[in-house]
Design a protein around this motif. Structure first.
Motif, PDB file in Angstrom:
ATOM      1  N   ASP A  14       0.832  -1.195   0.000  1.00  0.00           N
ATOM      2  CA  ASP A  14       0.000   0.000   0.000  1.00  0.00           C
ATOM      3  C   ASP A  14       0.873   1.253   0.000  1.00  0.00           C
ATOM      4  O   ASP A  14       1.057   1.902   1.023  1.00  0.00           O
ATOM      5  CB  ASP A  14      -0.922  -0.031   1.218  1.00  0.00           C
ATOM      6  CG  ASP A  14      -2.068   0.933   1.087  1.00  0.00           C
ATOM      7  OD1 ASP A  14      -2.223   1.519   0.005  1.00  0.00           O
ATOM      8  OD2 ASP A  14      -2.803   1.097   2.062  1.00  0.00           O
ATOM      9  N   VAL A  16       0.285   4.052  -1.496  1.00  0.00           N
ATOM     10  CA  VAL A  16      -0.463   5.297  -1.637  1.00  0.00           C
ATOM     11  C   VAL A  16      -0.372   6.156  -0.381  1.00  0.00           C
ATOM     12  O   VAL A  16      -0.342   7.375  -0.466  1.00  0.00           O
ATOM     13  CB  VAL A  16      -1.935   4.992  -1.982  1.00  0.00           C
ATOM     14  CG1 VAL A  16      -2.774   6.242  -2.024  1.00  0.00           C
ATOM     15  CG2 VAL A  16      -2.010   4.260  -3.299  1.00  0.00           C
ATOM     16  N   HIS A  17      -0.305   5.535   0.771  1.00  0.00           N
ATOM     17  CA  HIS A  17      -0.174   6.337   1.983  1.00  0.00           C
ATOM     18  C   HIS A  17       1.212   6.233   2.607  1.00  0.00           C
ATOM     19  O   HIS A  17       1.521   6.987   3.526  1.00  0.00           O
ATOM     20  CB  HIS A  17      -1.264   5.992   3.006  1.00  0.00           C
ATOM     21  CG  HIS A  17      -1.025   4.725   3.763  1.00  0.00           C
ATOM     22  ND1 HIS A  17      -1.320   3.498   3.248  1.00  0.00           N
ATOM     23  CD2 HIS A  17      -0.511   4.507   4.989  1.00  0.00           C
ATOM     24  CE1 HIS A  17      -1.003   2.577   4.135  1.00  0.00           C
ATOM     25  NE2 HIS A  17      -0.504   3.150   5.195  1.00  0.00           N
ATOM     26  N   TRP A 121      -3.463  14.490   2.491  1.00  0.00           N
ATOM     27  CA  TRP A 121      -3.639  13.243   1.747  1.00  0.00           C
ATOM     28  C   TRP A 121      -3.711  12.051   2.701  1.00  0.00           C
ATOM     29  O   TRP A 121      -4.553  11.171   2.544  1.00  0.00           O
ATOM     30  CB  TRP A 121      -2.513  13.050   0.737  1.00  0.00           C
ATOM     31  CG  TRP A 121      -2.636  11.737   0.046  1.00  0.00           C
ATOM     32  CD1 TRP A 121      -1.946  10.597   0.318  1.00  0.00           C
ATOM     33  CD2 TRP A 121      -3.544  11.406  -0.990  1.00  0.00           C
ATOM     34  NE1 TRP A 121      -2.354   9.584  -0.496  1.00  0.00           N
ATOM     35  CE2 TRP A 121      -3.354  10.038  -1.310  1.00  0.00           C
ATOM     36  CE3 TRP A 121      -4.517  12.118  -1.686  1.00  0.00           C
ATOM     37  CZ2 TRP A 121      -4.081   9.399  -2.293  1.00  0.00           C
ATOM     38  CZ3 TRP A 121      -5.243  11.466  -2.660  1.00  0.00           C
ATOM     39  CH2 TRP A 121      -5.021  10.135  -2.958  1.00  0.00           C
ATOM     40  N   TYR A 125      -6.986   9.826   2.938  1.00  0.00           N
ATOM     41  CA  TYR A 125      -6.859   8.410   2.555  1.00  0.00           C
ATOM     42  C   TYR A 125      -7.251   7.502   3.715  1.00  0.00           C
ATOM     43  O   TYR A 125      -7.936   6.504   3.517  1.00  0.00           O
ATOM     44  CB  TYR A 125      -5.424   8.115   2.101  1.00  0.00           C
ATOM     45  CG  TYR A 125      -5.261   6.723   1.561  1.00  0.00           C
ATOM     46  CD1 TYR A 125      -5.716   6.397   0.292  1.00  0.00           C
ATOM     47  CD2 TYR A 125      -4.665   5.732   2.325  1.00  0.00           C
ATOM     48  CE1 TYR A 125      -5.581   5.117  -0.206  1.00  0.00           C
ATOM     49  CE2 TYR A 125      -4.521   4.443   1.833  1.00  0.00           C
ATOM     50  CZ  TYR A 125      -4.983   4.145   0.574  1.00  0.00           C
ATOM     51  OH  TYR A 125      -4.853   2.877   0.089  1.00  0.00           O
ATOM     52  N   TRP A 126      -6.836   7.856   4.923  1.00  0.00           N
ATOM     53  CA  TRP A 126      -7.217   7.074   6.101  1.00  0.00           C
ATOM     54  C   TRP A 126      -8.736   7.077   6.257  1.00  0.00           C
ATOM     55  O   TRP A 126      -9.349   6.045   6.540  1.00  0.00           O
ATOM     56  CB  TRP A 126      -6.550   7.657   7.346  1.00  0.00           C
ATOM     57  CG  TRP A 126      -6.973   7.001   8.609  1.00  0.00           C
ATOM     58  CD1 TRP A 126      -6.518   5.832   9.133  1.00  0.00           C
ATOM     59  CD2 TRP A 126      -7.966   7.474   9.532  1.00  0.00           C
ATOM     60  NE1 TRP A 126      -7.146   5.545  10.317  1.00  0.00           N
ATOM     61  CE2 TRP A 126      -8.047   6.549  10.584  1.00  0.00           C
ATOM     62  CE3 TRP A 126      -8.784   8.596   9.569  1.00  0.00           C
ATOM     63  CZ2 TRP A 126      -8.911   6.711  11.650  1.00  0.00           C
ATOM     64  CZ3 TRP A 126      -9.649   8.758  10.630  1.00  0.00           C
ATOM     65  CH2 TRP A 126      -9.700   7.810  11.658  1.00  0.00           C
ATOM     66  N   MET A 128     -10.969   7.537   3.874  1.00  0.00           N
ATOM     67  CA  MET A 128     -11.569   6.726   2.808  1.00  0.00           C
ATOM     68  C   MET A 128     -11.486   5.243   3.149  1.00  0.00           C
ATOM     69  O   MET A 128     -12.442   4.495   2.936  1.00  0.00           O
ATOM     70  CB  MET A 128     -10.876   6.996   1.476  1.00  0.00           C
ATOM     71  CG  MET A 128     -11.215   8.328   0.874  1.00  0.00           C
ATOM     72  SD  MET A 128     -10.562   8.608  -0.802  1.00  0.00           S
ATOM     73  CE  MET A 128      -8.950   7.891  -0.776  1.00  0.00           C
ATOM     74  N   GLN A 129     -10.347   4.799   3.684  1.00  0.00           N
ATOM     75  CA  GLN A 129     -10.204   3.391   4.074  1.00  0.00           C
ATOM     76  C   GLN A 129     -11.183   3.050   5.185  1.00  0.00           C
ATOM     77  O   GLN A 129     -11.769   1.969   5.191  1.00  0.00           O
ATOM     78  CB  GLN A 129      -8.787   3.118   4.548  1.00  0.00           C
ATOM     79  CG  GLN A 129      -7.782   2.983   3.456  1.00  0.00           C
ATOM     80  CD  GLN A 129      -6.417   2.638   4.022  1.00  0.00           C
ATOM     81  OE1 GLN A 129      -6.032   3.120   5.076  1.00  0.00           O
ATOM     82  NE2 GLN A 129      -5.700   1.799   3.308  1.00  0.00           N
TER      83      GLN A 129
END
Length: 151
Positions: A14, A16-17, A121, A125-126, A128-129
């Motif tokens: 992962d 992306v983060h 971001w 992102y956190w 969204m997860q």
């Protein structure tokens, strides 16, 4: 919950983060020696805002804490701390310090903007997860005839 280093995330693939977390950590880690050692640039900045000595050490400790959290599985705490501290720094750039500090060509200001975007971001992102994990069992069938009403 068990504390896991950032390398655990590499196993899941992962990136992306992970990349924004590393960017913020690297920016904070490269400025910490200047704050802790009392470099003339750092001393001048904190003198301009009236926080010399105590404020410089306090900000350095907060950035160290944020970096620690960013490199663990509690990265959301680090992102919130980094966004808070860098937002205050940007406010000072806009009000007292200016965009170019000690002829640095705006490097400090640019790094603060990068930290803001990366922290945002990480937080988004956190979130969204989190939403995805809470709604993964919710299946809505638009073809369900009980839900369709004829008018």
């Amino acid at each position: 919950m068990k504390l896991k280093p950032i390398f655990h995330s590499f196993q899941t693939g992962d990136l992306v983060h992970i990349i924004p977390r590393l960017i913020v950590s690297i920016i904070f880690l490269q400025t910490l020696p200047f704050k802790f050692s009392g470099a003339p640039e750092s001393v001048w900045i904190f003198q301009q805002i009236g926080w010399e000595a105590w404020g410089r050490y306090l900000i350095a400790c907060i950035e160290t804490t944020s970096t620690f959290f960013l490199l663990t599985n509690y990265y959301i705490i680090g992102a919130i701390i980094s966004l808070s501290i860098i937002s205050a720094a940007n406010f000072l750039h806009f009000t007292k310090l200016g965009f170019i500090v000690n002829d640095d060509g705006g490097a400090l200001f640019i790094m603060s903007i990068i930290v803001i975007f990366c922290s945002l971001w990480i937080i988004l992102y956190w979130n969204m997860q989190r939403v995805e994990s809470k709604t993964s069992n919710f299946n809505f069938n638009w073809e369900d005839e009980e839900l369709i009403e004829d008018y």
